[in-house]
Each structure stands twice: as structure tokens, then as C-alpha cells.
Motif scaffolding. Sequence first.
Motif, PDB file in Angstrom:
ATOM      1  N   VAL A 168       1.016  -1.365  -0.103  1.00  0.00           N
ATOM      2  CA  VAL A 168      -0.361  -0.143   0.374  1.00  0.00           C
ATOM      3  C   VAL A 168       0.815   1.240  -0.098  1.00  0.00           C
ATOM      4  O   VAL A 168       1.953   1.456   0.835  1.00  0.00           O
ATOM      5  CB  VAL A 168      -0.971   0.314   1.687  1.00  0.00           C
ATOM      6  N   ASN A 169       0.895   1.898  -1.001  1.00  0.00           N
ATOM      7  CA  ASN A 169       1.567   3.437  -0.706  1.00  0.00           C
ATOM      8  C   ASN A 169       0.942   4.182  -0.065  1.00  0.00           C
ATOM      9  O   ASN A 169      -0.313   4.861   0.101  1.00  0.00           O
ATOM     10  CB  ASN A 169       0.952   3.985  -2.760  1.00  0.00           C
ATOM     11  N   GLN A 170       1.259   4.421   0.983  1.00  0.00           N
ATOM     12  CA  GLN A 170       1.496   5.162   2.157  1.00  0.00           C
ATOM     13  C   GLN A 170       0.824   6.805   2.305  1.00  0.00           C
ATOM     14  O   GLN A 170      -0.197   7.189   2.763  1.00  0.00           O
ATOM     15  CB  GLN A 170       2.550   5.082   3.435  1.00  0.00           C
ATOM     16  N   GLU A 171       1.630   7.844   1.131  1.00  0.00           N
ATOM     17  CA  GLU A 171       1.225   8.549   0.860  1.00  0.00           C
ATOM     18  C   GLU A 171      -0.827   8.977   0.200  1.00  0.00           C
ATOM     19  O   GLU A 171      -1.322   9.435   0.389  1.00  0.00           O
ATOM     20  CB  GLU A 171       2.024   9.563  -0.272  1.00  0.00           C
ATOM     21  N   LYS A 172      -0.530   8.257  -0.868  1.00  0.00           N
ATOM     22  CA  LYS A 172      -1.880   7.780  -1.511  1.00  0.00           C
ATOM     23  C   LYS A 172      -3.130   7.405  -0.281  1.00  0.00           C
ATOM     24  O   LYS A 172      -4.094   8.384  -0.034  1.00  0.00           O
ATOM     25  CB  LYS A 172      -2.165   6.751  -1.922  1.00  0.00           C
ATOM     26  N   LEU A 173      -2.795   6.330   0.492  1.00  0.00           N
ATOM     27  CA  LEU A 173      -3.846   5.749   1.633  1.00  0.00           C
ATOM     28  C   LEU A 173      -3.562   7.543   2.422  1.00  0.00           C
ATOM     29  O   LEU A 173      -4.965   7.947   3.060  1.00  0.00           O
ATOM     30  CB  LEU A 173      -3.235   4.690   2.533  1.00  0.00           C
ATOM     31  N   LEU A 186      -4.933  12.146  11.996  1.00  0.00           N
ATOM     32  CA  LEU A 186      -3.676  11.964  11.143  1.00  0.00           C
ATOM     33  C   LEU A 186      -2.447  11.389  11.389  1.00  0.00           C
ATOM     34  O   LEU A 186      -2.380  10.692  10.891  1.00  0.00           O
ATOM     35  CB  LEU A 186      -4.109  13.168  10.339  1.00  0.00           C
ATOM     36  N   LYS A 187      -2.585  12.978  12.209  1.00  0.00           N
ATOM     37  CA  LYS A 187      -0.848  12.381  13.238  1.00  0.00           C
ATOM     38  C   LYS A 187      -1.042  11.093  13.666  1.00  0.00           C
ATOM     39  O   LYS A 187       0.740   9.718  13.572  1.00  0.00           O
ATOM     40  CB  LYS A 187      -0.349  13.111  13.703  1.00  0.00           C
ATOM     41  N   LEU A 188      -1.975  10.454  14.327  1.00  0.00           N
ATOM     42  CA  LEU A 188      -1.740   9.277  14.896  1.00  0.00           C
ATOM     43  C   LEU A 188      -2.020   7.917  13.265  1.00  0.00           C
ATOM     44  O   LEU A 188      -0.712   7.069  13.804  1.00  0.00           O
ATOM     45  CB  LEU A 188      -2.839   9.264  15.668  1.00  0.00           C
ATOM     46  N   LYS A 217      -3.256  10.332   1.729  1.00  0.00           N
ATOM     47  CA  LYS A 217      -4.785  11.180   0.533  1.00  0.00           C
ATOM     48  C   LYS A 217      -6.047  11.057   0.707  1.00  0.00           C
ATOM     49  O   LYS A 217      -6.962  11.681   1.100  1.00  0.00           O
ATOM     50  CB  LYS A 217      -4.175  11.465  -0.422  1.00  0.00           C
ATOM     51  N   LEU A 218      -6.181   9.936   1.289  1.00  0.00           N
ATOM     52  CA  LEU A 218      -7.598   8.872   0.554  1.00  0.00           C
ATOM     53  C   LEU A 218      -8.018   9.055   2.042  1.00  0.00           C
ATOM     54  O   LEU A 218      -9.285  10.321   2.821  1.00  0.00           O
ATOM     55  CB  LEU A 218      -7.154   7.787   0.925  1.00  0.00           C
ATOM     56  N   GLN A 231      -9.339  12.490   3.341  1.00  0.00           N
ATOM     57  CA  GLN A 231     -10.813  13.378   2.223  1.00  0.00           C
ATOM     58  C   GLN A 231     -12.546  12.960   3.372  1.00  0.00           C
ATOM     59  O   GLN A 231     -13.146  13.380   3.205  1.00  0.00           O
ATOM     60  CB  GLN A 231     -10.797  12.905   1.094  1.00  0.00           C
ATOM     61  N   ARG A 232     -11.698  12.072   4.456  1.00  0.00           N
ATOM     62  CA  ARG A 232     -12.761  11.474   4.894  1.00  0.00           C
ATOM     63  C   ARG A 232     -12.814  12.280   6.673  1.00  0.00           C
ATOM     64  O   ARG A 232     -13.289  12.335   7.144  1.00  0.00           O
ATOM     65  CB  ARG A 232     -12.740  10.544   4.893  1.00  0.00           C
ATOM     66  N   ILE A 233     -11.139  12.784   7.074  1.00  0.00           N
ATOM     67  CA  ILE A 233     -10.966  12.479   8.510  1.00  0.00           C
ATOM     68  C   ILE A 233     -10.179  14.111   8.448  1.00  0.00           C
ATOM     69  O   ILE A 233      -9.326  14.413   7.982  1.00  0.00           O
ATOM     70  CB  ILE A 233     -10.062  11.878   9.042  1.00  0.00           C
ATOM     71  N   SER A 234     -10.734  15.206   9.084  1.00  0.00           N
ATOM     72  CA  SER A 234     -10.258  16.952   9.171  1.00  0.00           C
ATOM     73  C   SER A 234      -9.142  16.921  10.393  1.00  0.00           C
ATOM     74  O   SER A 234      -8.689  17.576  10.231  1.00  0.00           O
ATOM     75  CB  SER A 234     -11.357  17.736   9.211  1.00  0.00           C
TER      76      SER A 234
END
Length: 181
Positions: free
Chosen positions: A30-35, A49-51, A37-38, A41-44
Motif C-alpha cells: 500500500v502506498n502510504q502517501e496515497k492512503l 491524521l497524525k496518529l 490523501k484518501l 478526504q474523510r478525516i479533518s
Amino acid sequence: MVIKTALKRGDQGSRAYVVDADIQTFFDNVNQEKLMKLVEQRISDRRILKLIRQWLKAGVLYENVLEISELGTSQGSVISPLLANIYLNTLDRLWEKYGFTHGKLVRYADELIKIINPKIIGWRNYYKTKTATKWMHALDWYIICTFVRWYNKKHQRPRHLSQMKKVRTILSEKGLQKLSA
């Protein structure tokens, strides 16, 4: 069952093929950067996000050696199925937009049934008595309802327990165990 029904209805036109695809070493690649970004899109919430970023960068310990990779998520961790579904939902959306003429995409939570079955069997073997049948039926119902709600949410159906019969059939075919068996 979903595939059989689609073929009977003629959803596949004159085609009668089934392709069973398993994404080999999915969690390792799994590409972590793409993941991320996805996920963004759902969590602000920046703390969440840091966790998740820290979780992805944590690495895996193999015989006293810490391996940190820029690819993948740790398979078997509590958050892995969620991250995999976020990543694979893009595939679902693209298939619905461009691939539907080629056939029907069916994706199941098999990573989940394999994890739940040993627990169900263990509980059944440990707690099975003549008086335990009632609460075991109740837990079976709870497990089924949880899968149905997940299925309906994934398919954007407003009624939480619609498609009960369909989901029960799918789970039975996939080998979900029952406590009250």
C-alpha cells in the motif's frame, strides 16, 4: 451467490466468466502517501491524521530487528482492515464509473470472517451449555446485524437492516460460524 444471481439475471450480457482476484501482498505494498490523501478526504482532525501517520511509520519488529518501510501497513493490526477498505473504495468507485460494462465487482470481508471464526468457535466450545443457547442466539443475531449494517452503509442503502437475507446467504457461503451451532 451474488455472481450466480447476476448471471441468471443477465447482468453479464452473453458473458459467463468469473474472475477471482486476490491482491497478493496487498498490505505490504500500500502506498502510504496515497492512503493518507484518501484518509484526509474523510478525516479533518489533525490529531487523528497524525496518529494514523505514526501508525503507518511505526514499522514491524522481526526477531529484535525493527523494519520501517515507506510502503504498506501492518497486516493484522486493528486498523489494517479499515485502512484497506479506505484504499480499496477508490477501486470500487472507479469500477462503478468505468468498469460496470465489463461486469460486476464483488468485494467481501473474507480478512474479517477468518479473524472472527476462531473467536466464535472458542466461545462456543468454552461457554456451550444447555442454558447458554438463548444468549448465543442473541450474539449470532448481533453479529449478522453488524455485517448487514456494514453492507448497507457500503452500498449507501438508507435502511440499516435491509438486505438481511442477501447478507446472511453471503456470510453462510463464506463460512461464518455461529455460536448457537
